[in-house]
Enzyme design. Sequence first.
Site, mmCIF file in Angstrom:
data_model
loop_
_atom_site.group_PDB
_atom_site.id
_atom_site.type_symbol
_atom_site.label_atom_id
_atom_site.label_comp_id
_atom_site.label_asym_id
_atom_site.label_seq_id
_atom_site.Cartn_x
_atom_site.Cartn_y
_atom_site.Cartn_z
ATOM 1 N N GLU A 32 38.810 35.754 44.230
ATOM 2 C CA GLU A 32 40.626 36.225 43.888
ATOM 3 C C GLU A 32 40.692 36.742 44.990
ATOM 4 O O GLU A 32 42.043 37.257 44.398
ATOM 5 C CB GLU A 32 39.331 37.956 43.166
ATOM 6 C CG GLU A 32 38.824 37.779 41.991
ATOM 7 C CD GLU A 32 39.411 39.357 40.937
ATOM 8 O OE1 GLU A 32 40.207 40.055 41.249
ATOM 9 O OE2 GLU A 32 38.434 38.836 40.256
ATOM 10 N N HIS A 255 35.353 44.873 42.888
ATOM 11 C CA HIS A 255 33.848 44.745 42.644
ATOM 12 C C HIS A 255 33.439 45.367 44.283
ATOM 13 O O HIS A 255 33.811 45.058 45.172
ATOM 14 C CB HIS A 255 33.597 43.602 42.817
ATOM 15 C CG HIS A 255 34.237 42.546 41.120
ATOM 16 N ND1 HIS A 255 33.850 41.861 40.455
ATOM 17 C CD2 HIS A 255 35.531 42.659 40.644
ATOM 18 C CE1 HIS A 255 34.278 41.568 38.952
ATOM 19 N NE2 HIS A 255 35.859 41.886 38.759
#
Length: 389
Positions: A32, A255
């Site tokens: 990401e 995360h």
Amino acid sequence: AIRYLSKRRQERVRLIGDMLRQEGFDLVLLQEVWSERDYSDLKAKLGGCYPFSHYFRSGVIGSGLCVFSRFPILDTLLYQYSLNGYPYMLQHGDWFCGKSVGLVVIKISGIVFNVYVTHLHAEYCREKDAYLPHRLVQAWELAQFIRHTSKAADVVLLGGDLNMHPEDVGIRLLRGWTGLRDAFAEATRFEGCEDGCTLIPNNCFTVKTELLPFPLGIRIDYILYKAVSSFTVKCEELKTTTGTAPGMDIPFSDHEAVMATLHIRRQGQAADSNLGTAEPTLADVVTEARTEVGVGLRAAQRQRYSTGRMAVLALLLLLLQAAAALGTLAGLAAGQPFPKLSFSLLAFFAIGILLLATGLHLFHTIEVKMLQGTEEQLRMALRALQEHP
């Protein structure tokens, strides 16, 4: 993080860079990192402790995958998954990312490592997961990619956001077909979020409603590994971050990071590189995966039929308009049957519908073919498992 959309993006990129420089890992796998500027900033910041790095470019906005290493990167390879959601699902956006698996080859003390980093399609609704067939295709292609590219390696490492719970069929298929072992399950010591969860409710960047059924959170980020040749790999310690960054009011990411310490040593004879799951169990997993892919195939066929019918209807409407216009020009009609403005707007509308429906029909045709191909591969894999118990 996505430029202009992710909250406090630059601040978090700086925090990640500070943490990586302080920890001094041998290898870092990131997902990401959608902005190449963020990658460039990290590369400049980490150049002293991670002199070797690679950014995998894919899709419209990028794969988001990059690797930082203390050791020279000898080779790289990118494989973009054949299915990755739908371009018209703009609110999800996975299709534009070009989800992929990246491979870097590294040699450390004479040991050849094949290191894979990946990010699979997200699960937006567990009860009605429209993307499950696509994610299963990705899991199967990932397993096949690892299996066919790791034969010359001594050790295989896979890290990434797999967007699958440990008990999901996709992760069982991936681990069973490749023989990869889960660092969390194998770790001698563990420190971090309970049950190794990497998406937790008390993270300010997570969507709380998605985690309501899971009060502790979910584990969807993994470090998997195996030895291919005459080596053994043991996970001595696994750690996760636990919310906010030290001294800050925000976490590094939505995360939690996963950090593993692996001990690798040479053994006298070659390691068993067969499939890691007992054959009858693996056959059941392949059967289950094939069933889910079949469900997705039938849904894609219905979509292909619907969009094809819509394109045909739009084409018929255009032909009728053309016939009416020709009739008027030839003097067969008493006058213009419709006002010119309405007639033109209707023609533009029909052309727009025709182009849109044709594009969607072509997309779903490709989707059908990819699902058919995966189902056929799974059928062949199942037959091989049954014929060679």
